[in-house]
Design a protein around this motif. Structure first.
Motif, PDB file in Angstrom:
ATOM      1  N   ARG A  72       0.829  -1.206   0.000  1.00 54.65           N
ATOM      2  CA  ARG A  72       0.000   0.000   0.000  1.00 54.65           C
ATOM      3  C   ARG A  72       0.863   1.255   0.000  1.00 54.65           C
ATOM      4  O   ARG A  72       0.580   2.225  -0.716  1.00 54.65           O
ATOM      5  N   PHE A  76       1.209   4.039  -3.024  1.00 53.98           N
ATOM      6  CA  PHE A  76       0.912   5.443  -2.735  1.00 53.98           C
ATOM      7  C   PHE A  76       2.053   6.348  -3.192  1.00 53.98           C
ATOM      8  O   PHE A  76       1.817   7.366  -3.869  1.00 53.98           O
ATOM      9  N   TYR A 119       0.364   9.423   5.429  1.00 57.49           N
ATOM     10  CA  TYR A 119      -0.542   8.400   4.892  1.00 57.49           C
ATOM     11  C   TYR A 119      -0.908   7.384   5.975  1.00 57.49           C
ATOM     12  O   TYR A 119      -2.081   7.021   6.135  1.00 57.49           O
ATOM     13  N   HIS A 122      -3.413   8.780   8.619  1.00 59.66           N
ATOM     14  CA  HIS A 122      -4.775   9.073   8.203  1.00 59.66           C
ATOM     15  C   HIS A 122      -5.486   7.909   7.501  1.00 59.66           C
ATOM     16  O   HIS A 122      -6.719   7.922   7.409  1.00 59.66           O
ATOM     17  N   ASP A 123      -4.728   6.914   7.034  1.00 55.35           N
ATOM     18  CA  ASP A 123      -5.358   5.863   6.224  1.00 55.35           C
ATOM     19  C   ASP A 123      -5.239   4.453   6.798  1.00 55.35           C
ATOM     20  O   ASP A 123      -5.870   3.536   6.277  1.00 55.35           O
ATOM     21  N   ILE A 124      -4.436   4.257   7.828  1.00 53.32           N
ATOM     22  CA  ILE A 124      -4.272   2.924   8.405  1.00 53.32           C
ATOM     23  C   ILE A 124      -4.997   2.877   9.748  1.00 53.32           C
ATOM     24  O   ILE A 124      -4.547   3.490  10.728  1.00 53.32           O
ATOM     25  N   SER A 125      -6.085   2.159   9.811  1.00 49.45           N
ATOM     26  CA  SER A 125      -7.009   2.242  10.949  1.00 49.45           C
ATOM     27  C   SER A 125      -6.454   1.663  12.245  1.00 49.45           C
ATOM     28  O   SER A 125      -6.855   2.083  13.334  1.00 49.45           O
TER      29      SER A 125
END
Length: 241
Positions: A72, A76, A119, A122-125
């Motif tokens: 990922r 990106f 990234y 904000h995008d990896i929970s």
């Protein structure tokens, strides 16, 4: 090591361990005599609960693939900065940057690292926090967590970015759960002393594996090892009044 700390199989393992220790102590009693030997028992780490157990009891947690995270991140950076394979590896909650690739592309390494950190945030929970390791001393992070990251840092082996996951989350390994986070379920281990000059008692204060060597040295009244960083467990050197 069991994949579920609360399984019947694990209970059976500890019952067998207790029996093995009892047999070992009996051997020492017969060989050297009671009170003529000193031993301690500890562990290198604890371990997380199995994700299935957490989900069954409605506790947040889960597992993630470090390989998938690497893919990922690479996808990106390739999209934003046209660099393929900018991330060399994701291992042990650390991101290793492909410095040669970034340099060859003529890009600013700090810029790429900040992009990756943003990234992940904000995008990896499953991530609680993420920080560039070289800037860690000045980063606003709980001191116990910061100290553990610093203590585990090796200039030649550590990654560029440290990921701190939420409690109950760990990376996937075949047929098992993993360890390596700061949380008490993973970092809290036993430390038991038995035998020569050991008085009955206990302490609930925080102690460390590194305290073993100086404590033994104090009991033996010898100089502690040159590389010793621990403290003497005073409870072990006090005599009953």
């Amino acid at each position: 090591r069991s994949s579920d700390l609360n399984s019947v199989e694990t209970e059976d393992t500890y019952l067998r361990l207790d029996r093995d220790i009892a047999g070992f102590l009996q051997f020492l009693d017969e060989k050297f005599g009671k009170g003529n030997y000193l031993l301690f028992l500890t562990a290198d780490h604890a371990i997380a609960h199995a994700p299935d157990f957490l989900q069954e009891h409605h506790i947040p947690g889960g597992m993630f693939s470090q390989g998938d995270l690497q893919k990922r991140l690479n996808a990106f950076i390739e999209k934003t900065d046209s660099i393929s394979n900018a991330v060399l590896s994701v291992q042990n909650y650390q991101v290793y940057i492909n410095h040669d690739k970034i340099k060859l592309a003529g890009k600013d390494e700090k810029h790429i690292i900040n992009r990756i950190i943003d990234y992940i945030k904000h995008d990896i929970s499953y991530v609680s926090d993420v920080v560039e390791i070289s800037t860690l001393p000045g980063y606003s992070l709980a001191e116990p967590i910061k100290e553990r990251i610093i203590n585990g840092y090796n200039m030649q082996r550590s990654g560029d970015i440290q990921i701190i996951v939420k409690p109950g989350f760990s990376y996937k390994v075949p047929k098992n759960v993993q360890h390596g986070v700061w949380n008490p379920y993973d970092a809290h281990i036993p430390l038991l002393f038995f035998g020569w000059q050991v008085q009955q008692g206990k302490t609930n204060r925080e102690t460390y594996m590194t305290d073993i060597a100086p404590t033994l040295a104090a009991m033996l009244q010898i100089q502690m090892p040159n590389g010793c960083v621990g403290k003497v467990l005073e409870e072990m050197t006090k005599k009953n009044e």
